[in-house]
Motif scaffolding. Structure first.
Motif, PDB file in Angstrom:
ATOM      1  N   GLN A 180     -14.732 -25.401  37.176  1.00 29.89           N
ATOM      2  CA  GLN A 180     -13.862 -25.047  36.172  1.00 29.89           C
ATOM      3  C   GLN A 180     -12.379 -25.081  36.805  1.00 29.89           C
ATOM      4  O   GLN A 180     -12.484 -24.481  38.137  1.00 29.89           O
ATOM      5  CB  GLN A 180     -13.985 -23.550  35.656  1.00 29.89           C
ATOM      6  N   HIS A 181     -11.454 -25.636  36.231  1.00 31.66           N
ATOM      7  CA  HIS A 181     -10.278 -25.960  36.951  1.00 31.66           C
ATOM      8  C   HIS A 181      -9.244 -25.037  37.132  1.00 31.66           C
ATOM      9  O   HIS A 181      -8.569 -24.783  38.035  1.00 31.66           O
ATOM     10  CB  HIS A 181      -9.508 -27.236  36.237  1.00 31.66           C
ATOM     11  N   ASN A 182      -9.466 -23.933  36.232  1.00 37.35           N
ATOM     12  CA  ASN A 182      -8.138 -23.094  36.301  1.00 37.35           C
ATOM     13  C   ASN A 182      -9.033 -21.493  36.673  1.00 37.35           C
ATOM     14  O   ASN A 182     -10.062 -21.079  36.117  1.00 37.35           O
ATOM     15  CB  ASN A 182      -7.752 -22.885  34.847  1.00 37.35           C
ATOM     16  N   HIS A 183      -8.458 -20.841  37.643  1.00 36.71           N
ATOM     17  CA  HIS A 183      -8.954 -19.709  38.102  1.00 36.71           C
ATOM     18  C   HIS A 183      -8.604 -18.594  37.030  1.00 36.71           C
ATOM     19  O   HIS A 183      -9.172 -17.782  36.764  1.00 36.71           O
ATOM     20  CB  HIS A 183      -8.755 -19.340  39.440  1.00 36.71           C
ATOM     21  N   HIS A 184      -7.075 -18.696  36.930  1.00 38.32           N
ATOM     22  CA  HIS A 184      -6.526 -17.420  36.075  1.00 38.32           C
ATOM     23  C   HIS A 184      -5.520 -18.369  35.058  1.00 38.32           C
ATOM     24  O   HIS A 184      -4.668 -18.993  35.552  1.00 38.32           O
ATOM     25  CB  HIS A 184      -5.908 -16.564  36.983  1.00 38.32           C
ATOM     26  N   VAL A 185      -5.655 -17.897  33.787  1.00 37.13           N
ATOM     27  CA  VAL A 185      -4.688 -18.486  32.970  1.00 37.13           C
ATOM     28  C   VAL A 185      -3.934 -17.236  31.994  1.00 37.13           C
ATOM     29  O   VAL A 185      -4.794 -16.404  31.705  1.00 37.13           O
ATOM     30  CB  VAL A 185      -5.493 -19.403  31.845  1.00 37.13           C
ATOM     31  N   ILE A 186      -2.540 -17.288  32.086  1.00 39.95           N
ATOM     32  CA  ILE A 186      -1.882 -16.347  31.552  1.00 39.95           C
ATOM     33  C   ILE A 186      -1.006 -16.862  30.503  1.00 39.95           C
ATOM     34  O   ILE A 186      -0.453 -17.926  30.546  1.00 39.95           O
ATOM     35  CB  ILE A 186      -0.800 -15.667  32.412  1.00 39.95           C
ATOM     36  N   TRP A 210      -4.469 -11.534  21.401  1.00 36.79           N
ATOM     37  CA  TRP A 210      -4.880 -10.756  22.604  1.00 36.79           C
ATOM     38  C   TRP A 210      -6.354 -10.102  22.891  1.00 36.79           C
ATOM     39  O   TRP A 210      -6.463 -10.162  23.839  1.00 36.79           O
ATOM     40  CB  TRP A 210      -4.018  -9.287  22.217  1.00 36.79           C
ATOM     41  N   SER A 211      -6.888 -10.188  21.695  1.00 33.89           N
ATOM     42  CA  SER A 211      -8.322 -10.041  21.965  1.00 33.89           C
ATOM     43  C   SER A 211      -9.243 -11.093  22.644  1.00 33.89           C
ATOM     44  O   SER A 211     -10.072 -10.813  23.062  1.00 33.89           O
ATOM     45  CB  SER A 211      -9.038  -9.537  20.607  1.00 33.89           C
ATOM     46  N   ASP A 212      -8.649 -11.952  22.814  1.00 32.56           N
ATOM     47  CA  ASP A 212      -9.332 -13.365  23.554  1.00 32.56           C
ATOM     48  C   ASP A 212      -9.204 -12.880  25.026  1.00 32.56           C
ATOM     49  O   ASP A 212      -9.748 -13.597  25.738  1.00 32.56           O
ATOM     50  CB  ASP A 212      -8.595 -14.678  23.331  1.00 32.56           C
ATOM     51  N   THR A 213      -8.417 -11.966  25.534  1.00 30.16           N
ATOM     52  CA  THR A 213      -8.349 -11.799  27.051  1.00 30.16           C
ATOM     53  C   THR A 213     -10.032 -11.398  27.488  1.00 30.16           C
ATOM     54  O   THR A 213     -10.629 -10.538  27.025  1.00 30.16           O
ATOM     55  CB  THR A 213      -7.745 -10.534  27.240  1.00 30.16           C
ATOM     56  N   ALA A 248      -0.056 -18.824  21.550  1.00 27.21           N
ATOM     57  CA  ALA A 248      -0.039 -20.085  22.248  1.00 27.21           C
ATOM     58  C   ALA A 248      -1.486 -20.615  22.168  1.00 27.21           C
ATOM     59  O   ALA A 248      -2.522 -20.172  21.823  1.00 27.21           O
ATOM     60  CB  ALA A 248       0.020 -19.822  23.692  1.00 27.21           C
ATOM     61  N   SER A 249      -1.427 -22.038  22.441  1.00 26.49           N
ATOM     62  CA  SER A 249      -2.808 -22.593  22.440  1.00 26.49           C
ATOM     63  C   SER A 249      -3.441 -22.489  23.928  1.00 26.49           C
ATOM     64  O   SER A 249      -2.824 -22.635  24.958  1.00 26.49           O
ATOM     65  CB  SER A 249      -2.393 -24.142  22.170  1.00 26.49           C
ATOM     66  N   LEU A 250      -4.626 -22.727  23.891  1.00 22.24           N
ATOM     67  CA  LEU A 250      -5.540 -22.462  25.071  1.00 22.24           C
ATOM     68  C   LEU A 250      -6.318 -23.686  25.222  1.00 22.24           C
ATOM     69  O   LEU A 250      -7.110 -24.149  24.344  1.00 22.24           O
ATOM     70  CB  LEU A 250      -6.569 -21.355  25.089  1.00 22.24           C
ATOM     71  N   GLU A 251      -6.351 -24.380  26.539  1.00 20.30           N
ATOM     72  CA  GLU A 251      -7.594 -25.365  27.053  1.00 20.30           C
ATOM     73  C   GLU A 251      -8.022 -25.227  28.263  1.00 20.30           C
ATOM     74  O   GLU A 251      -7.349 -24.987  29.314  1.00 20.30           O
ATOM     75  CB  GLU A 251      -6.915 -26.861  26.950  1.00 20.30           C
ATOM     76  N   LEU A 252      -9.155 -24.874  28.555  1.00 21.71           N
ATOM     77  CA  LEU A 252      -9.932 -24.766  29.746  1.00 21.71           C
ATOM     78  C   LEU A 252     -10.607 -25.681  30.022  1.00 21.71           C
ATOM     79  O   LEU A 252     -11.548 -26.288  29.145  1.00 21.71           O
ATOM     80  CB  LEU A 252     -10.752 -23.450  29.687  1.00 21.71           C
TER      81      LEU A 252
END
Lengths: 112, 112
Positions: B6-12, B83-86, B17-21
């Motif tokens: 997984q490329h990202n260790h921590h995403v803030i 926020w609940s996606d944390t 906003a849109s999210l891509e992991l």
């Protein structure tokens, strides 16, 4: 209804002790697993049983011994606990031919 | 041996906003792919899975993932986070031997 349950949820014990964690699933699954999640959240499989037979046994110290009395239960016994055993242990289960795994709530083991 | 990265260790990111992991696996054969989520203090829950068929998979809570065989990738996306996606997000891959290999996880923090 709880699908995969583990007891206890928290376990604090001293080095050198022997302890057990229990897991039960009521999903009718044939395969059960134990995972260890370390302090960096990395998840690694330890053991897997299919129809009460051990099918996966990763490189785990032989102080760890799984036991499956029946298809619905998979217990983990740990002898001579060490500080490095502190982690969250997750149980999971899946259907025999279906790879989707359902996880239990975890047991947080702290060895002091 | 297969591995999952997984490329990202921590995403803030901020709400809406849109999210891509990113997730890549190293095995060249047939694999089953999963994304799991672990909310703070909770067990792993399945977000979505890919076994075969349509490479764009829709999961729960508005998440989707796209399997791109040529890139050995299975990236997770959500157009608008809350926020609940944390949570901690884990990509996983399984071969025929039931063994789930997990990536190291990505911590997602959504700021209100």
């Amino acid at each position: 209804d709880t699908a995969v349950s583990q007891t206890p949820k928290y376990l604090v014990t001293q080095m050198g002790n022997d302890k057990s964690i229990k897991c039960e699933q009521n999903l009718g699954h044939d395969t059960m697993y134990w995972y260890k999640q370390d302090s960096k959240k990395f998840l690694k499989i330890m053991f897997s049983y299919n129809n009460k037979e051990l099918i996966i046994n990763e490189t785990v110290p032989n102080r760890f011994s799984p036991k499956s009395p029946d298809k619905a239960h998979l217990n983990l016994h740990i002898n001579s606990l060490e500080l490095g055993d502190s982690a969250v242990y997750f149980c999971a289960s899946s259907r025999n031919t279906d790879y989707e795994q359902y996880f239990g709530p975890g047991t947080r083991l702290t060895v002091t | 041996a297969q591995s999952v990265s997984q490329h990202n260790h921590h995403v803030i990111l901020s709400e809406a906003a849109s999210l891509e992991l990113g997730c890549n696996y190293s095995y060249g054969g047939t694999v089953n792919l999963f994304w799991y989520v672990q909310y703070p203090g909770q067990h792993l829950q399945l977000l979505l899975k890919y076994f075969s068929g349509d490479p764009l998979v829709k999961g729960i809570k508005g998440f989707e993932a796209e399997f791109i065989k040529s890139k050995f990738s299975f990236n997770l996306r959500k157009p608008s986070v809350q926020w609940s996606d944390t949570a901690e997000y884990f990509c996983a891959a399984a071969l025929y031997d039931y063994k789930l290999s997990f990536g190291a996880g990505t911590t997602v923090t959504v700021r209100a």
